[in-house]
Design a protein around this motif. Structure first.
Motif, PDB file in Angstrom:
ATOM      1  N   LYS A   1     -13.375   1.811  -6.327  1.00 23.24           N
ATOM      2  CA  LYS A   1     -12.724   0.297  -6.294  1.00 23.24           C
ATOM      3  C   LYS A   1     -11.402  -0.048  -6.825  1.00 23.24           C
ATOM      4  O   LYS A   1     -11.449   0.468  -8.546  1.00 23.24           O
ATOM      5  CB  LYS A   1     -13.619  -0.603  -5.425  1.00 23.24           C
TER       6      LYS A   1
ATOM      7  N   GLY B   1     -10.009  -4.563  -4.393  1.00 23.90           N
ATOM      8  CA  GLY B   1      -9.646  -3.940  -3.109  1.00 23.90           C
ATOM      9  C   GLY B   1     -11.210  -2.609  -3.295  1.00 23.90           C
ATOM     10  O   GLY B   1     -11.350  -1.229  -4.825  1.00 23.90           O
ATOM     11  N   ALA B   2     -11.761  -2.301  -2.261  1.00 24.96           N
ATOM     12  CA  ALA B   2     -12.227  -1.030  -2.313  1.00 24.96           C
ATOM     13  C   ALA B   2     -12.125   0.382  -1.982  1.00 24.96           C
ATOM     14  O   ALA B   2     -11.342   0.691  -1.335  1.00 24.96           O
ATOM     15  CB  ALA B   2     -13.734  -1.264  -0.760  1.00 24.96           C
ATOM     16  N   SER B   3     -12.719   1.351  -3.046  1.00 24.44           N
ATOM     17  CA  SER B   3     -12.313   2.872  -1.981  1.00 24.44           C
ATOM     18  C   SER B   3     -12.494   3.607  -0.657  1.00 24.44           C
ATOM     19  O   SER B   3     -14.239   3.077  -0.380  1.00 24.44           O
ATOM     20  CB  SER B   3     -12.779   3.791  -2.835  1.00 24.44           C
ATOM     21  N   THR B   4     -11.876   3.633  -0.122  1.00 25.04           N
ATOM     22  CA  THR B   4     -12.148   4.258   1.391  1.00 25.04           C
ATOM     23  C   THR B   4     -11.891   5.708   1.479  1.00 25.04           C
ATOM     24  O   THR B   4     -12.257   6.180   3.010  1.00 25.04           O
ATOM     25  CB  THR B   4     -11.377   3.205   2.305  1.00 25.04           C
TER      26      THR B   4
ATOM     27  N   ASN C   1      -6.382  -4.993  -2.241  1.00 24.60           N
ATOM     28  CA  ASN C   1      -5.702  -4.268  -0.862  1.00 24.60           C
ATOM     29  C   ASN C   1      -6.921  -2.997  -1.741  1.00 24.60           C
ATOM     30  O   ASN C   1      -7.098  -2.156  -2.039  1.00 24.60           O
ATOM     31  CB  ASN C   1      -4.768  -3.703  -0.772  1.00 24.60           C
ATOM     32  N   SER C   2      -7.888  -2.873  -0.244  1.00 31.26           N
ATOM     33  CA  SER C   2      -8.738  -1.319   0.393  1.00 31.26           C
ATOM     34  C   SER C   2      -7.616  -0.719   0.193  1.00 31.26           C
ATOM     35  O   SER C   2      -6.694  -0.186   0.698  1.00 31.26           O
ATOM     36  CB  SER C   2      -9.258  -1.227   0.930  1.00 31.26           C
TER      37      SER C   2
ATOM     38  N   ASP D   1       0.936  -1.083  -0.253  1.00 29.51           N
ATOM     39  CA  ASP D   1       0.252  -0.250   0.220  1.00 29.51           C
ATOM     40  C   ASP D   1       1.136   1.580   0.153  1.00 29.51           C
ATOM     41  O   ASP D   1       1.767   1.104   0.658  1.00 29.51           O
ATOM     42  CB  ASP D   1      -0.652  -0.260   1.580  1.00 29.51           C
TER      43      ASP D   1
ATOM     44  N   GLY E   1      -4.569   1.318  -2.792  1.00 29.94           N
ATOM     45  CA  GLY E   1      -4.169  -0.333  -1.840  1.00 29.94           C
ATOM     46  C   GLY E   1      -3.388  -1.125  -3.169  1.00 29.94           C
ATOM     47  O   GLY E   1      -2.929  -0.493  -4.214  1.00 29.94           O
TER      48      GLY E   1
ATOM     49  N   SER F   1      -7.674   4.870  -3.927  1.00 36.44           N
ATOM     50  CA  SER F   1      -8.368   3.927  -4.340  1.00 36.44           C
ATOM     51  C   SER F   1      -8.469   2.626  -4.062  1.00 36.44           C
ATOM     52  O   SER F   1      -6.813   1.627  -3.802  1.00 36.44           O
ATOM     53  CB  SER F   1      -7.642   3.932  -5.855  1.00 36.44           C
ATOM     54  N   GLY F   2      -8.507   1.589  -4.512  1.00 47.37           N
ATOM     55  CA  GLY F   2      -8.671   0.108  -4.594  1.00 47.37           C
ATOM     56  C   GLY F   2      -7.367  -0.614  -5.676  1.00 47.37           C
ATOM     57  O   GLY F   2      -7.096  -0.370  -6.646  1.00 47.37           O
TER      58      GLY F   2
END
Length: 336
Positions: A206, A187-190, A167-168, A141, A158, A171-172
């Motif tokens: 993502k 991976g998800a966007s957080t 990995n989140s 990351d 990620g 941007s994933g």
């Protein structure tokens, strides 16, 4: 409405006053943005007795002064508060090694009319994640970029491993392929889930998915997410490019001499073995490859690193190494 000494007309309102019709020399307190403006006979202009801002590398773009931070430093405000537009970008994720998925871009925050109070506001620029290399298949990351500790937190992009979910992050990271029958998920966007301005004004998407469908895929892996779009999924039979998600075009705001011609936070392109590989997303993300090592994302864009190829590379068993993610950046602007 009230009278001030030597001022013909003064009012406090959330929107520009129109009645009575303003004339040159009138003053308006803009209660929406908490700034004073004066009328020049044509338009309302921010009064120039705001504070002074220093720090970073100073340049101009049109009527604006820019302060660009490519390394950590301080925004220093003196002589009163300063209203600025600000962009904060985190470090992008590294691409994985050996027919591997791409890194996601660093999260991007853009807010207009932010007020910095008098004082010193720390800027910490996040590094890009290291791509999978040597005997490490996993792209790391990136690192968060922050301004004033928690006032702005751009979340790192990620990373991923060649056979795992992405990995989140801001941007994933893209999804890998393990050669079996298991679906892998990007991976998800957080970024948008962060508290305060970091989430309200944040951008990120993502990573692409890898769905097993029984067809030969050429060990193709998915693209990383960007600040403007999701990473592209893998294709049945490995025919089609798993590109990185595009970033954000900020060239109209900051010009083309910063970032990747004014673009930031593009996702990396997915790697493969014999299948097609993906292009990097516009905004500093770099392409994956199906042979050899992927290249590093552009520095100070937050772009994601591309996924490495199968063979003819520098890693263990001649595996193709992943590209490093691009480091982050902070830019503020205000009318000169």
């Amino acid at each position: 409405q009230s009278k001030l000494s030597n001022v013909a007309y003064y009012t406090s309102a959330a929107t520009a006053p129109t009645s009575p019709t303003p004339v040159a020399g009138n003053i308006w307190y803009d209660s929406t943005n908490n700034i004073m403006k004066s009328y020049d006979g044509t338009a309302w202009n921010t009064m120039t007795n705001q504070g002074t801002l220093s720090g970073g590398t100073t340049s101009t773009f049109g009527i604006y002064t820019l302060h660009t931070f490519t390394t950590s430093g301080n925004i220093v405000v003196t002589d009163g508060p300063k209203t600025v537009d600000i962009m904060v970008v985190a470090g992008g994720g590294g691409g994985g090694m050996r027919h591997a998925p791409a890194g996601g871009a660093g999260g991007l925050i853009y807010k207009t009319s932010h007020i910095f109070t008098v004082g010193t506001h720390a800027v910490v620029i996040g590094a890009g994640g290291i791509g999978g290399n040597g005997t490490t298949y996993t792209g790391a990351d990136g690192v968060n970029t922050t301004v004033a500790s928690t006032a702005f937190v751009a979340v790192a992009g990620g990373g991923n491993s060649h056979s795992q979910d992405g990995n989140s992050g801001g941007s994933g990271g893209g999804a890998g392929y393990d050669g079996g029958t298991t679906d892998r998920v990007g991976g998800a966007s957080t970024q948008s889930s962060q508290s305060g301005d970091s989430g309200t004004y944040g951008f990120g998407f993502k990573g692409g998915d890898n769905t097993y469908d029984g067809a030969t895929t050429g060990y193709q892996c998915a693209g990383g997410g960007g600040a403007g779009a999701v990473g592209v999924n893998t294709f049945s039979g490995g025919s089609g490019a798993p590109n990185g998600g595009v970033g954000k075009d900020m060239s109209g705001i900051f010009g083309t001499s910063v970032g990747a011609s004014g673009w930031f936070a593009g996702g990396g392109g997915g790697g493969a073995s014999t299948g097609d590989y993906g292009a990097g997303g516009t905004g500093g993300g770099t392409a994956g490859t199906n042979s050899g090592d992927a290249t590093d994302a552009t520095a100070n864009t937050g772009g994601g690193g591309g996924g490495g190829g199968c063979c003819s590379g520098s890693g263990t068993n001649t595996s193709g190494e992943g590209g490093n993610g691009g480091s982050g950046v902070v830019i503020v602007r205000y009318e000169t």
